[in-house]
Design an enzyme around this catalytic site. Structure first.
Site, mmCIF file in Angstrom:
data_model
loop_
_atom_site.group_PDB
_atom_site.id
_atom_site.type_symbol
_atom_site.label_atom_id
_atom_site.label_comp_id
_atom_site.label_asym_id
_atom_site.label_seq_id
_atom_site.Cartn_x
_atom_site.Cartn_y
_atom_site.Cartn_z
ATOM 1 N N ASP A 102 -1.309 -1.965 -4.193
ATOM 2 C CA ASP A 102 -2.741 -2.046 -3.843
ATOM 3 C C ASP A 102 -3.420 -0.731 -4.216
ATOM 4 O OD1 ASP A 102 -2.174 -4.447 -2.637
ATOM 5 O OD2 ASP A 102 -2.735 -3.827 -0.614
ATOM 6 N N ARG A 145 -12.773 -7.195 5.627
ATOM 7 C CA ARG A 145 -13.144 -8.584 5.271
ATOM 8 C C ARG A 145 -14.527 -8.914 5.828
ATOM 9 N NH1 ARG A 145 -9.006 -7.287 3.217
ATOM 10 N NH2 ARG A 145 -10.618 -6.657 1.771
ATOM 11 N N THR A 179 -11.114 -12.051 -7.352
ATOM 12 C CA THR A 179 -12.481 -12.116 -6.829
ATOM 13 C C THR A 179 -12.781 -13.519 -6.303
ATOM 14 O OG1 THR A 179 -14.822 -11.813 -7.386
ATOM 15 C CG2 THR A 179 -13.421 -12.646 -9.145
ATOM 16 N N HIS A 180 -13.737 -13.571 -5.355
ATOM 17 C CA HIS A 180 -14.218 -14.881 -4.873
ATOM 18 C C HIS A 180 -15.588 -15.181 -5.459
ATOM 19 C CE1 HIS A 180 -11.908 -12.691 -1.766
ATOM 20 N NE2 HIS A 180 -11.215 -13.801 -1.775
ATOM 21 N N LYS A 232 -13.237 -5.734 -6.922
ATOM 22 C CA LYS A 232 -14.494 -4.967 -6.877
ATOM 23 C C LYS A 232 -14.292 -3.663 -6.103
ATOM 24 C CE LYS A 232 -17.649 -8.832 -7.371
ATOM 25 N NZ LYS A 232 -18.761 -9.588 -6.786
ATOM 26 N N GLY A 233 -13.468 -3.685 -5.047
ATOM 27 C CA GLY A 233 -13.239 -2.473 -4.238
ATOM 28 C C GLY A 233 -13.732 -2.692 -2.827
ATOM 29 N N ALA A 234 -12.916 -2.313 -1.834
ATOM 30 C CA ALA A 234 -13.181 -2.700 -0.443
ATOM 31 C C ALA A 234 -13.554 -1.549 0.474
ATOM 32 C CB ALA A 234 -11.941 -3.406 0.106
ATOM 33 N N LYS A 286 0.870 -1.183 0.000
ATOM 34 C CA LYS A 286 0.000 0.000 0.000
ATOM 35 C C LYS A 286 0.905 1.231 0.000
ATOM 36 C CE LYS A 286 -4.230 -1.571 2.284
ATOM 37 N NZ LYS A 286 -4.231 -2.772 1.486
ATOM 38 N N ARG A 293 -4.370 -5.720 -11.579
ATOM 39 C CA ARG A 293 -5.202 -6.619 -10.755
ATOM 40 C C ARG A 293 -6.563 -5.971 -10.622
ATOM 41 N NH1 ARG A 293 -2.377 -6.838 -5.727
ATOM 42 N NH2 ARG A 293 -3.817 -5.524 -4.597
ATOM 43 N N GLN A 295 -10.220 -0.757 -9.143
ATOM 44 C CA GLN A 295 -11.458 -1.156 -8.465
ATOM 45 C C GLN A 295 -12.675 -0.985 -9.373
ATOM 46 O OE1 GLN A 295 -10.489 1.877 -5.753
ATOM 47 N NE2 GLN A 295 -9.931 0.517 -4.064
HETATM 48 P P1 FDA Z 1 -18.234 -10.387 -3.460
HETATM 49 O O1 FDA Z 1 -18.021 -9.462 -2.318
HETATM 50 O O2 FDA Z 1 -19.456 -10.228 -4.294
HETATM 51 O O3 FDA Z 1 -18.173 -11.848 -2.905
HETATM 52 C C1 FDA Z 1 -18.512 -12.987 -3.662
HETATM 53 C C2 FDA Z 1 -18.637 -14.173 -2.721
HETATM 54 O O4 FDA Z 1 -17.337 -14.485 -2.207
HETATM 55 C C3 FDA Z 1 -19.487 -13.891 -1.465
HETATM 56 O O5 FDA Z 1 -20.820 -14.185 -1.676
HETATM 57 C C4 FDA Z 1 -18.850 -14.787 -0.442
HETATM 58 O O6 FDA Z 1 -19.334 -16.094 -0.605
HETATM 59 C C5 FDA Z 1 -17.384 -14.792 -0.835
HETATM 60 N N1 FDA Z 1 -16.631 -13.766 -0.105
HETATM 61 C C6 FDA Z 1 -16.215 -12.556 -0.548
HETATM 62 N N2 FDA Z 1 -15.526 -11.902 0.388
HETATM 63 C C7 FDA Z 1 -15.517 -12.712 1.455
HETATM 64 C C8 FDA Z 1 -14.961 -12.608 2.737
HETATM 65 N N3 FDA Z 1 -14.267 -11.544 3.131
HETATM 66 N N4 FDA Z 1 -15.144 -13.650 3.596
HETATM 67 C C9 FDA Z 1 -15.836 -14.751 3.229
HETATM 68 N N5 FDA Z 1 -16.381 -14.893 2.017
HETATM 69 C C10 FDA Z 1 -16.218 -13.906 1.143
HETATM 70 N N6 FDA Z 1 -9.675 -4.202 -2.620
HETATM 71 C C11 FDA Z 1 -9.210 -2.939 -2.776
HETATM 72 O O7 FDA Z 1 -9.992 -1.979 -2.661
HETATM 73 N N7 FDA Z 1 -7.888 -2.715 -3.074
HETATM 74 C C12 FDA Z 1 -7.003 -3.743 -3.262
HETATM 75 O O8 FDA Z 1 -5.821 -3.510 -3.528
HETATM 76 C C13 FDA Z 1 -7.487 -5.080 -3.129
HETATM 77 N N8 FDA Z 1 -6.675 -6.164 -3.334
HETATM 78 C C14 FDA Z 1 -7.203 -7.431 -3.361
HETATM 79 C C15 FDA Z 1 -6.406 -8.522 -3.760
HETATM 80 C C16 FDA Z 1 -6.971 -9.780 -3.858
HETATM 81 C C17 FDA Z 1 -6.119 -10.940 -4.302
HETATM 82 C C18 FDA Z 1 -8.362 -9.973 -3.567
HETATM 83 C C19 FDA Z 1 -9.000 -11.322 -3.701
HETATM 84 C C20 FDA Z 1 -9.124 -8.906 -3.169
HETATM 85 C C21 FDA Z 1 -8.567 -7.642 -3.052
HETATM 86 N N9 FDA Z 1 -9.358 -6.556 -2.652
HETATM 87 C C22 FDA Z 1 -8.846 -5.273 -2.792
HETATM 88 C C23 FDA Z 1 -10.700 -6.759 -2.042
HETATM 89 C C24 FDA Z 1 -11.818 -6.622 -3.069
HETATM 90 O O9 FDA Z 1 -11.976 -5.278 -3.446
HETATM 91 C C25 FDA Z 1 -13.167 -7.105 -2.497
HETATM 92 O O10 FDA Z 1 -13.516 -6.315 -1.395
HETATM 93 C C26 FDA Z 1 -13.191 -8.567 -2.056
HETATM 94 O O11 FDA Z 1 -12.447 -9.371 -2.920
HETATM 95 C C27 FDA Z 1 -14.647 -9.094 -2.019
HETATM 96 O O12 FDA Z 1 -15.226 -9.005 -3.285
HETATM 97 P P2 FDA Z 1 -15.462 -10.270 -4.259
HETATM 98 O O13 FDA Z 1 -14.925 -9.891 -5.603
HETATM 99 O O14 FDA Z 1 -14.880 -11.478 -3.698
HETATM 100 O O15 FDA Z 1 -17.020 -10.346 -4.469
#
Ligand code: FDA
Length: 317
Positions: free
Chosen positions: A139, A299, A236-237, A192-194, A98, A189, A168
């Site tokens: 990041d 998370r 993504t998950h 979706k965005g956190a 970061k 990379r 993001q």
């Molecule tokens: P979504 O939130 O829709 O989740 C899809 C499904 O995955 C959920 O229904 C659940 O089943 C499962 N899931 C997701 N998150 C979970 C959790 N925390 N615990 C348990 N189950 C979960 N963000 C950012 O802003 N800057 C960054 O640099 C990064 N870097 C980064 C690297 C990597 C390798 C990953 C995987 C993620 C990031 N992120 C990030 C985080 C990202 O922005 C996002 O918040 C999370 O990946 C959750 O979004 P999903 O794409 O998984 O989809």
């Protein structure tokens, strides 16, 4: 659910909670699900176990918004040691940082100098005959940092190809940013965005974010991007999204080993393994360090199931 998400993201920014909450047993137990441990040794041991299953790793030392230069310099030194250890162990691991941890809030040039040290050390993998050259990932943090992050990325990318940046899908601006990154042949990379962002700059409906993710994924994996030498990682998950990307890529004739997915440690483990076994590039981000509270709150905000899990922990105290 949006209310719970907002509350958790607010909590992630509270200095008081950051000090107090990690002392509570049920909070610590909750965080353990996503952290193999607090030390570098714990992270490297996890990387070794994942490598046995053909899963690469992205290592990150938790921390953000560092507010004194000595601390940012010390984080940089720790990362340099980590890069040396990755090389010595021959692990398929890269590092993600970061910029606010390297001093972006203090002085841009100082932060940039720290970043360059890490990129150069990652580049050294090549010249010393170690594993193939490593990418040093950046990041993406809150929207206030997007412009400066992309700026420093572009500056570094002019000299060093082995650097990548996260973008993001929830931000409206990302479509344009992705076009510019493709023109650079960048490593990108996609996530979706956190963070919590206002609707003027970010899509607030989850379905819009998902749709934008798919659109951006297709752009980053498309013919123009491939011609420009883009390395695209879909982080993504979301299993539905992953399936749609895989189906689309197959129709486009994109080889499986050109598709790269990444997830977080401890989430969707079976899927991480399945992707690797099916011939896709599968990676896991492994975090370590003691500054895990804000990261853990983000998370929790991502999945209601995590909140129930934390509450269950509370009652087993
Ligand atoms: P979504 O939130 O829709 O989740 C899809 C499904 O995955 C959920 O229904 C659940 O089943 C499962 N899931 C997701 N998150 C979970 C959790 N925390 N615990 C348990 N189950 C979960 N963000 C950012 O802003 N800057 C960054 O640099 C990064 N870097 C980064 C690297 C990597 C390798 C990953 C995987 C993620 C990031 N992120 C990030 C985080 C990202 O922005 C996002 O918040 C999370 O990946 C959750 O979004 P999903 O794409 O998984 O989809």
């Amino acid at each position: 659910m949006n209310l719970i998400r907002s509350a958790l993201l607010k909590a992630s920014e509270s200095a008081w909670l950051r000090e107090q909450a990690p002392r509570l047993g049920f909070v610590r137990r909750g965080a353990q699900r996503f952290l193999p441990g607090e030390s570098v040794d714990d992270a490297l041991a996890a990387a070794r176990r994942l490598a046995e299953n053909n899963i690469a790793t992205l290592l990150t030392h938790l921390g953000e918004n560092v507010c004194d230069c000595a601390e940012a310099a010390s984080v940089t030194e720790d990362y340099l040691k980590l890069l040396d250890r990755i090389r010595a162990a021959g692990l398929p691991s890269e590092v993600s940082v970061k910029l606010t941890q390297l001093g972006l809030d203090l002085d841009r040039d100082f932060c940039y100098a720290n970043l360059l040290k890490l990129i150069e050390r990652s580049n050294a993998f090549h010249s010393t005959g170690g594993p193939a050259v490593k990418t040093l990932w950046i990041d993406m943090e809150q929207s206030a940092y997007v412009e400066s992050t992309l700026d420093l990325y572009r500056r570094a990318r002019q000299t060093y190809a082995n650097t990548g940046v996260c973008v993001q899908a929830y931000l409206r601006r990302t479509e344009k940013d992705v076009e510019a990154l493709i023109a650079l042949g960048a490593s990108v990379r996609l996530v979706k965005g956190a963070y919590s962002e206002p609707p003027e700059i970010a899509f607030s409906r989850k379905s819009d974010v998902d749709q934008n993710f798919l659109r951006l994924a297709k752009t980053l994996l498309g013919a123009d991007a491939r011609r420009a030498g883009v390395r695209a990682v879909m982080a993504t998950h979301d299993l539905k999204l992953i399936a749609r990307i895989i189906d689309w890529a197959a129709q486009e004739g994109i080889a499986k080993d050109q598709l790269e997915f990444a997830m977080l440690y401890g989430i969707q483990r079976a899927e991480q393994l399945r992707l690797a076994q099916d011939g896709y590039r599968s990676g896991v981000l492994v975090s370590y360090g003691s500054y895990w509270f804000p990261w853990f709150m983000r998370r929790l905000a991502e999945s209601p199931a995590n909140v129930f899990f934390l509450i269950r922990n509370l009652f087993s105290d």
